[in-house]
Design an enzyme around this catalytic site. Sequence first.
Site, PDB file in Angstrom:
ATOM      1  N   ASP A   1       7.153  15.345 -35.347  1.00 28.90           N
ATOM      2  CA  ASP A   1       8.278  15.057 -34.429  1.00 28.90           C
ATOM      3  C   ASP A   1       7.905  13.860 -33.563  1.00 28.90           C
ATOM      4  O   ASP A   1       8.575  14.117 -32.416  1.00 28.90           O
ATOM      5  CB  ASP A   1       8.718  16.446 -33.800  1.00 28.90           C
ATOM      6  CG  ASP A   1       7.340  17.245 -33.257  1.00 28.90           C
ATOM      7  OD1 ASP A   1       6.375  16.386 -32.976  1.00 28.90           O
ATOM      8  OD2 ASP A   1       7.500  18.379 -33.030  1.00 28.90           O
TER       9      ASP A   1
ATOM     10  N   HIS B   1      -5.820  16.730 -21.968  1.00 31.40           N
ATOM     11  CA  HIS B   1      -5.155  15.618 -22.716  1.00 31.40           C
ATOM     12  C   HIS B   1      -5.454  14.385 -21.772  1.00 31.40           C
ATOM     13  O   HIS B   1      -5.312  14.012 -20.775  1.00 31.40           O
ATOM     14  CB  HIS B   1      -3.647  15.989 -22.809  1.00 31.40           C
ATOM     15  CG  HIS B   1      -3.209  15.007 -23.902  1.00 31.40           C
ATOM     16  ND1 HIS B   1      -2.745  13.979 -23.708  1.00 31.40           N
ATOM     17  CD2 HIS B   1      -2.601  15.488 -25.126  1.00 31.40           C
ATOM     18  CE1 HIS B   1      -2.101  13.531 -24.729  1.00 31.40           C
ATOM     19  NE2 HIS B   1      -2.168  14.467 -25.476  1.00 31.40           N
TER      20      HIS B   1
HETATM   21  C1  UD1 Z   1       2.538  12.370 -28.029  1.00 31.17           C
HETATM   22  C2  UD1 Z   1       3.720  12.931 -28.550  1.00 31.17           C
HETATM   23  C3  UD1 Z   1       3.823  14.409 -28.781  1.00 31.17           C
HETATM   24  C4  UD1 Z   1       2.783  15.027 -29.277  1.00 31.17           C
HETATM   25  C5  UD1 Z   1       1.431  14.523 -28.462  1.00 31.17           C
HETATM   26  C6  UD1 Z   1       0.222  15.273 -29.182  1.00 31.17           C
HETATM   27  C7  UD1 Z   1       5.661  11.254 -28.474  1.00 31.17           C
HETATM   28  C8  UD1 Z   1       6.835  10.969 -27.509  1.00 31.17           C
HETATM   29  N1  UD1 Z   1       4.953  12.111 -27.886  1.00 31.17           N
HETATM   30  O1  UD1 Z   1       2.515  12.830 -26.525  1.00 31.17           O
HETATM   31  O2  UD1 Z   1       4.983  14.573 -29.540  1.00 31.17           O
HETATM   32  O3  UD1 Z   1       2.834  16.365 -29.174  1.00 31.17           O
HETATM   33  O4  UD1 Z   1       1.367  13.340 -28.396  1.00 31.17           O
HETATM   34  O5  UD1 Z   1      -0.989  14.900 -28.310  1.00 31.17           O
HETATM   35  O6  UD1 Z   1       5.522  10.737 -29.630  1.00 31.17           O
HETATM   36  N2  UD1 Z   1      -3.988   8.404 -24.002  1.00 31.17           N
HETATM   37  C9  UD1 Z   1      -5.059   7.723 -24.043  1.00 31.17           C
HETATM   38  N3  UD1 Z   1      -6.045   7.835 -25.105  1.00 31.17           N
HETATM   39  C10 UD1 Z   1      -5.512   8.546 -26.144  1.00 31.17           C
HETATM   40  C11 UD1 Z   1      -4.479   9.128 -26.239  1.00 31.17           C
HETATM   41  C12 UD1 Z   1      -3.433   9.040 -25.192  1.00 31.17           C
HETATM   42  O7  UD1 Z   1      -5.534   7.125 -22.949  1.00 31.17           O
HETATM   43  O8  UD1 Z   1      -6.675   8.709 -27.122  1.00 31.17           O
HETATM   44  C13 UD1 Z   1      -3.130   8.199 -22.930  1.00 31.17           C
HETATM   45  C14 UD1 Z   1      -2.408   6.706 -22.702  1.00 31.17           C
HETATM   46  O9  UD1 Z   1      -2.013   6.509 -21.514  1.00 31.17           O
HETATM   47  C15 UD1 Z   1      -1.049   7.160 -23.381  1.00 31.17           C
HETATM   48  C16 UD1 Z   1      -0.831   8.290 -23.432  1.00 31.17           C
HETATM   49  O10 UD1 Z   1      -2.094   9.035 -22.949  1.00 31.17           O
HETATM   50  O11 UD1 Z   1      -0.136   5.920 -23.395  1.00 31.17           O
HETATM   51  C17 UD1 Z   1      -0.275   8.957 -24.509  1.00 31.17           C
HETATM   52  O12 UD1 Z   1       1.312   8.891 -24.290  1.00 31.17           O
HETATM   53  P1  UD1 Z   1       2.292   9.074 -25.380  1.00 31.17           P
HETATM   54  O13 UD1 Z   1       1.786   8.724 -26.744  1.00 31.17           O
HETATM   55  O14 UD1 Z   1       3.575   8.540 -24.942  1.00 31.17           O
HETATM   56  O15 UD1 Z   1       2.612  10.814 -25.438  1.00 31.17           O
HETATM   57  P2  UD1 Z   1       1.680  11.997 -25.394  1.00 31.17           P
HETATM   58  O16 UD1 Z   1       2.038  12.669 -24.021  1.00 31.17           O
HETATM   59  O17 UD1 Z   1       0.335  11.728 -25.818  1.00 31.17           O
HETATM   60  N1  UDP Z   2      -6.990  19.692 -30.385  1.00 31.60           N
HETATM   61  C1  UDP Z   2      -8.242  18.833 -30.930  1.00 31.60           C
HETATM   62  N2  UDP Z   2      -9.069  18.663 -29.737  1.00 31.60           N
HETATM   63  C2  UDP Z   2      -8.555  19.125 -28.288  1.00 31.60           C
HETATM   64  C3  UDP Z   2      -7.421  19.609 -28.264  1.00 31.60           C
HETATM   65  C4  UDP Z   2      -6.768  19.785 -29.308  1.00 31.60           C
HETATM   66  O1  UDP Z   2      -8.798  18.520 -31.637  1.00 31.60           O
HETATM   67  O2  UDP Z   2      -9.508  18.855 -27.321  1.00 31.60           O
HETATM   68  C5  UDP Z   2      -6.135  19.527 -31.858  1.00 31.60           C
HETATM   69  C6  UDP Z   2      -5.662  21.035 -31.892  1.00 31.60           C
HETATM   70  O3  UDP Z   2      -6.592  21.732 -32.843  1.00 31.60           O
HETATM   71  C7  UDP Z   2      -4.460  20.753 -32.737  1.00 31.60           C
HETATM   72  C8  UDP Z   2      -3.909  19.414 -32.240  1.00 31.60           C
HETATM   73  O4  UDP Z   2      -5.211  18.729 -31.549  1.00 31.60           O
HETATM   74  O5  UDP Z   2      -4.483  20.695 -34.107  1.00 31.60           O
HETATM   75  C9  UDP Z   2      -2.744  19.629 -31.151  1.00 31.60           C
HETATM   76  O6  UDP Z   2      -2.576  18.413 -30.655  1.00 31.60           O
HETATM   77  P1  UDP Z   2      -1.664  18.402 -29.541  1.00 31.60           P
HETATM   78  O7  UDP Z   2      -1.654  19.681 -28.700  1.00 31.60           O
HETATM   79  O8  UDP Z   2      -1.981  17.338 -28.742  1.00 31.60           O
HETATM   80  O9  UDP Z   2      -0.296  17.920 -30.127  1.00 31.60           O
HETATM   81  P2  UDP Z   2       0.704  19.066 -30.693  1.00 31.60           P
HETATM   82  O10 UDP Z   2       0.479  19.810 -31.684  1.00 31.60           O
HETATM   83  O11 UDP Z   2       1.374  19.832 -29.578  1.00 31.60           O
HETATM   84  O12 UDP Z   2       1.854  17.803 -31.114  1.00 31.60           O
END
Ligand code: UD1
Ligand code: UDP
Length: 383
Positions: free
Chosen positions: A95, A246
């Site tokens: 999603d 996160h």
């Molecule tokens: C996204 C998804 C959410 C999912 C989540 C899992 C959307 C809108 N949101 O949320 O559905 O549950 O991922 O974790 O698709 N960042 C880093 N390094 C990383 C990853 C992220 O710096 O490795 C930072 C960056 O600023 C990045 C932001 O976090 O832009 C992540 O933003 P975004 O992908 O918009 O949404 P999430 O809140 O991570």
């Molecule tokens: N997870 C991970 N490292 C972490 C936290 C979560 O590998 O430090 C894994 C967790 O086991 C799960 C997935 O990441 O499989 C969940 O990701 P997140 O909570 O970011 O996203 P969501 O499932 O809510 O979309």
Amino acid sequence: MKILVVFGTRPEAIKCFPVVEELRRRRGVQVIACTTAQHRHILDQVMQLVGLVPDIDLHLMRDKPTLTDITTDVLHRIGEVLDKERPDRVLVQGDTTTAMATAMAAFYRGIPVGHIEAGLRTDTILSPWPEEANRRIVSVIADMHFAPTTVARDNLLRENVNPGAIYLTGNTVIDALHAVRDRLALAEVSPLPDHPGLRAALDQGRRLILMTAHRRENWGDGIDAICRAARALAERGDVVVALPVHPNPRVSVPVRAALGDHPAICLLDPLDYAEFVAMLGRAEIVLTDSGGVQEEAPALGKPVLVLRDTTERPEGVAAGCARLIGLDSGRIVAEATRLLDDPAAYRAMSKVANPYGDGTASRQIADAILGAAAGLHARAVGT
Ligand code: UD1
Ligand code: UDP
């Protein structure tokens, strides 16, 4: 048959790698693994751990992107990939905005879309936000729906999705969990994170409370309430609270400011999946707003308190392993305290239940795709 599998975030990589591995084992299938890299570092952690090398990496992560930024970036760049590769089918998972915008890009080109983890629903489009809308949009576009549970299947049937296009497969997260646990067992390691405070606390016999939080609708007040609850629980003296933070700055900045100084709270960098699974195994209780963690904790017999007002995963609640407790800090503390202090309450929630699959979802998904391509409806579920 050329299949493009697209994933962008950590949970998509975790839930897609078993499907990519399974499809790559099948004869007559060319798999193109494509990542938008909506996430970068925590996506790479998964890919490195499981040896998933993307054929195409679009490097789309930006700092503090808007939802419009992510949607339009994915729509444009995946569109270019589709024009170049011309796959017979696209697979998306879950999603996220990567999944939704990829499905739209495929739809605009008349390319069929299969949806892994189809049919999850809450009763409001506002929670989780924007994921509830994302997955509903994918459902409208997809022609193959891989439902993880009967609840998800029934949601799709209620929305008049063609029953012959729904496949009850279980969730690939259980395949991933098994794969990672097998690899850990083979390596005979339990890779707890290298954090001296955490190790010392566990060695002293403190009980582990594992927390995660990241949902957009929890930014601000929700995260603040979660942090207040974490502090109050840490004051008990017999626990250690571990919170892999996160990397989204909307989460990491307030969490580090609120909790960085407490001796019984360990703020960790994001853990690789093997470390996180090991931490789940060590945890007494789990507090989370994550989707994937709600599926993994019951599979490991860990009580999970869901820090949200809604859940699209009612199966864990029905099985008695999860409770949906909302975002009032007093309630969070009370619910966690009950589990920590009342052995009967704890026992009632700590049974191993696995409503989310038996570890064969990827195989079933591959069978369904190849069966459908051969004109068979391998496991269409009917009404
Ligand atoms: C996204 C998804 C959410 C999912 C989540 C899992 C959307 C809108 N949101 O949320 O559905 O549950 O991922 O974790 O698709 N960042 C880093 N390094 C990383 C990853 C992220 O710096 O490795 C930072 C960056 O600023 C990045 C932001 O976090 O832009 C992540 O933003 P975004 O992908 O918009 O949404 P999430 O809140 O991570
Ligand atoms: N997870 C991970 N490292 C972490 C936290 C979560 O590998 O430090 C894994 C967790 O086991 C799960 C997935 O990441 O499989 C969940 O990701 P997140 O909570 O970011 O996203 P969501 O499932 O809510 O979309």
